[in-house]
Design a protein around this motif. Sequence first.
Motif, short mmCIF file in Angstrom:
data_model
loop_
_atom_site.label_atom_id
_atom_site.label_comp_id
_atom_site.label_asym_id
_atom_site.label_seq_id
_atom_site.Cartn_x
_atom_site.Cartn_y
_atom_site.Cartn_z
N SER A 428 0.84 -1.19 0.00
CA SER A 428 0.00 0.00 0.00
C SER A 428 0.88 1.25 0.00
N LEU A 429 0.43 2.23 -0.73
CA LEU A 429 1.07 3.55 -0.74
C LEU A 429 -0.06 4.58 -0.67
N TYR A 430 -0.70 4.62 0.49
CA TYR A 430 -1.91 5.42 0.65
C TYR A 430 -1.56 6.86 1.01
N THR A 431 -2.18 7.80 0.30
CA THR A 431 -1.99 9.24 0.55
C THR A 431 -3.35 9.89 0.71
N PHE A 432 -3.49 10.65 1.79
CA PHE A 432 -4.70 11.46 1.94
C PHE A 432 -4.33 12.93 1.85
N ASN A 433 -5.26 13.72 1.32
CA ASN A 433 -5.07 15.16 1.19
C ASN A 433 -6.24 15.85 1.88
N ASP A 434 -5.93 16.64 2.90
CA ASP A 434 -6.94 17.43 3.60
C ASP A 434 -6.81 18.89 3.20
N ARG A 435 -7.94 19.50 2.88
CA ARG A 435 -8.01 20.94 2.65
C ARG A 435 -8.94 21.51 3.71
N THR A 436 -8.42 22.38 4.55
CA THR A 436 -9.18 22.89 5.68
C THR A 436 -9.23 24.41 5.66
N ALA A 437 -10.43 24.95 5.79
CA ALA A 437 -10.63 26.39 5.95
C ALA A 437 -11.09 26.64 7.39
N LEU A 438 -10.41 27.55 8.05
CA LEU A 438 -10.70 27.85 9.45
C LEU A 438 -10.83 29.35 9.60
N ALA A 439 -11.90 29.79 10.25
CA ALA A 439 -12.11 31.22 10.47
C ALA A 439 -12.78 31.42 11.82
N GLY A 440 -12.33 32.43 12.55
CA GLY A 440 -12.90 32.69 13.87
C GLY A 440 -12.95 34.17 14.18
N LEU A 441 -13.92 34.53 15.00
CA LEU A 441 -14.10 35.92 15.41
C LEU A 441 -14.47 35.95 16.89
N ASN A 442 -13.77 36.77 17.66
CA ASN A 442 -14.08 36.95 19.07
C ASN A 442 -14.26 38.44 19.34
N VAL A 443 -15.43 38.79 19.88
CA VAL A 443 -15.75 40.18 20.16
C VAL A 443 -16.16 40.30 21.63
N THR A 444 -15.54 41.21 22.34
CA THR A 444 -15.95 41.49 23.72
C THR A 444 -16.34 42.96 23.83
#
Length: 808
Positions: A428-444
Amino acid sequence: MQGKKFLLVGMLYALSYFGWAQSPLTGIIAGTVRATSGETLPGIHVRLDSLTNVTVTDADGRFRFNNLAPGTYVLTGSGVGFATNQQTVPVRAGETSACTLVLNEAVQTVDEVAVVGQVTSQEVRKRAFAVEAIDALALQNRNVDMNRLLDRTMGVQVRETGGMGSDFTYSIQGLSGKAVKFFIDGIPMESFGSSYRINNVPINLVDRIDVYKGVVPVELAGDALGGAVNLITRRDVGSYLDATYSFGSFGTHRGALSGRWRQAKTGFTTNAQLFYNASKNNYPVWGPTIEIAGPDGRPLPDVGRLRRFNDDYQSANARLEAGFTNVRWADRLLLALTVTDLERGIQTGRTMAFVYGEVRYRERLVMPSLTFAKNDFFIKGLNVDAFASLNSLQGTTVDTSSRKYNWRGEVIANNVRGELGGIRAQRSLYTFNDRTALAGLNVTYQPADGHRFTLNALHNQTRRTGSDALAIADWTIPFRLPQQLGKQIVGLSYEQERLAGRLTNTIFMKYYRYAAQANAYDYNGGAQRELLVNRQQQAVWGFGLASTYQLHARTRLKLSAESATRLPDALELLGDGNTILNAPGLRPEQSLNANAGVQHRIGRASHTWNIATGLFFRHTNNLIWLGEADLFGTARYENLNRIQTLGLETEVQYRYRNWLRLTANATYQDIRNKLRYTAAGAPNHVFNDRLRNTPYLLANAEISLTKADLFWKGALASCYLGTHYVPAYFLGWPSLGARATKRVIPTQFVQDVGAEFTTPNRRYVLGVDCRNLLNQRIYDNYLLQKPGRFLSVKVRYFLSQTKSSHVK
């Protein structure tokens, strides 16, 4: 891999970049730190504007800063048992500015005072939540990784499967695995890959570590169920260079280089971080699962100590930031690029019954990101903190060998099709590819004193694709086709202070939503197998409250509770294509968490006792749990219903002046299966059993000594001795099987010792550490043996130049 060359080039570049000569037109600040009684105070940390320009007072309470550019500076002094104090000091070229910094005894809090960062450790501990605030500055010269450090924290257990780079899980007050979330400056680390994990972050980059137990505030944007660990990095105003290198047993090397340059006129700032970790991990192993077959095929009776041989690990991480800090229109606007590279051998499966000689894993991550922060954004009292990132993560498992090995490293077969074997039975020569978008907002927003609102929102979207150039078996189909997972989490809280700040109440609510698509290849009620696409979508609300009350000057009470939800993450739901299978039907876990605690302080400046005791309760449904390994060494995550936890923890700290400190803590956790009947209606045979493969008692102790002016005036030396204890516990459910045949994780009783020496100018540090001093055979997981005695040496070089700054 080019990690070593990459780090060396980075160090040379940084040294030339920061190696500018200091101006001869400089001044000096020299002073003394005293208590209100007039007594001089040795061992007090004194900071000068930047978080890195730090010194420690000598035996007579004196300190000194040389080569300072003319301007106005802010001195900040703090130490255990004293309230933090600041003083403004002007500096003129060619002159010495003398000053005396007076510290009051900290009678208004039961907490240890730590060096001031963005927020002091003292202020964090005063919050209504069950939280530990660890001052990392005091430990930066130790050769200790994050896992080792946090494993000694009350209520926390870190379980590792081996040496450097091995898998690990955190347990906080009984809830473990992905129920514990990790953050760096409030940004979730779950999508940063295996190389940029908490255990690989050098302690030199961190100012403070906040450990939340059970209830987690909304500003940590995530679905933590059992707790959270937040690394607060240094945000120095001045320019600096910090380089460390350590080497130790089993071919272990760690290097870290960080630097900052800021142009005072424009606020333009660049930050650079490079760190490299490598180890052969060829430590000896011995015991019941180290088996070698004899000529008759039966295991030999005694094979002695053998070394691991395909367990090497290398990781290199680089992060470069550029932007503006502390300017009129932004406190922080930084564009960053993070690149990581990892390669390691895979020595075993889920247990040491399987040994592999050539299976490898490689991983690469590229992640651009943007952060923005501004206090008093348009209106006074409105603070905004936002971040966004996109990452590309690629992981490849190489299992192409035709040879099979035993624990001696000998080839015992030449005709296998891949070592992982079992249902794989193919290369086996298994490859996975993850594409992740992350966004956050903190307001006080703080409309008035004693009132504060917080809004936090997080979006996390991961899409995974896979390929295998060699494998064509049916079981690989789910991993080769696209799978995806999306999470949205929103939190809102209101905090109110009453009774002149003695009483603080916080109420909050959280909204969790996720949508997932995972694949399975199985029968769908017929005779023919087919691809099944499993789509799930769910939305859940959570609520909670937290209160703290200052009963009197030396005693504080705390109470917190919440109904929390944790959504499955990519690894749990989608698997890794090899040792962890995907689990398309996995459900979110939910828990009712409650904590109650009291903190009390006894004594005065010379002798101080700090005592903290807490009770905790958890009732968890659909607990996400990694099942037992099958005959082929693979496992998948599953849900366990109705797990209930009752526990007690306590910690005692004693300090004599600033040269002796003793800490001891213990945690008892009674975690039981409370499901009376199975889904089929039959009685549950393990009802009221303690949770399998989970200890019920954790204990730690440490004594440390500090001596100023050792060998040289202004030098500082310290040493420590620590111990860690976990009694034996069952791998399986206690009520199943005969006691004589039960598999047990044996008792762990381990000692660590170390010493460090810092030169008078605080520029050079030498540290020596020894883990597992008595060379015990130790395990955190069933018969996955960890390293024995580990010796290491650490050297550190620190250079800073502080520019004049405006006092706010």
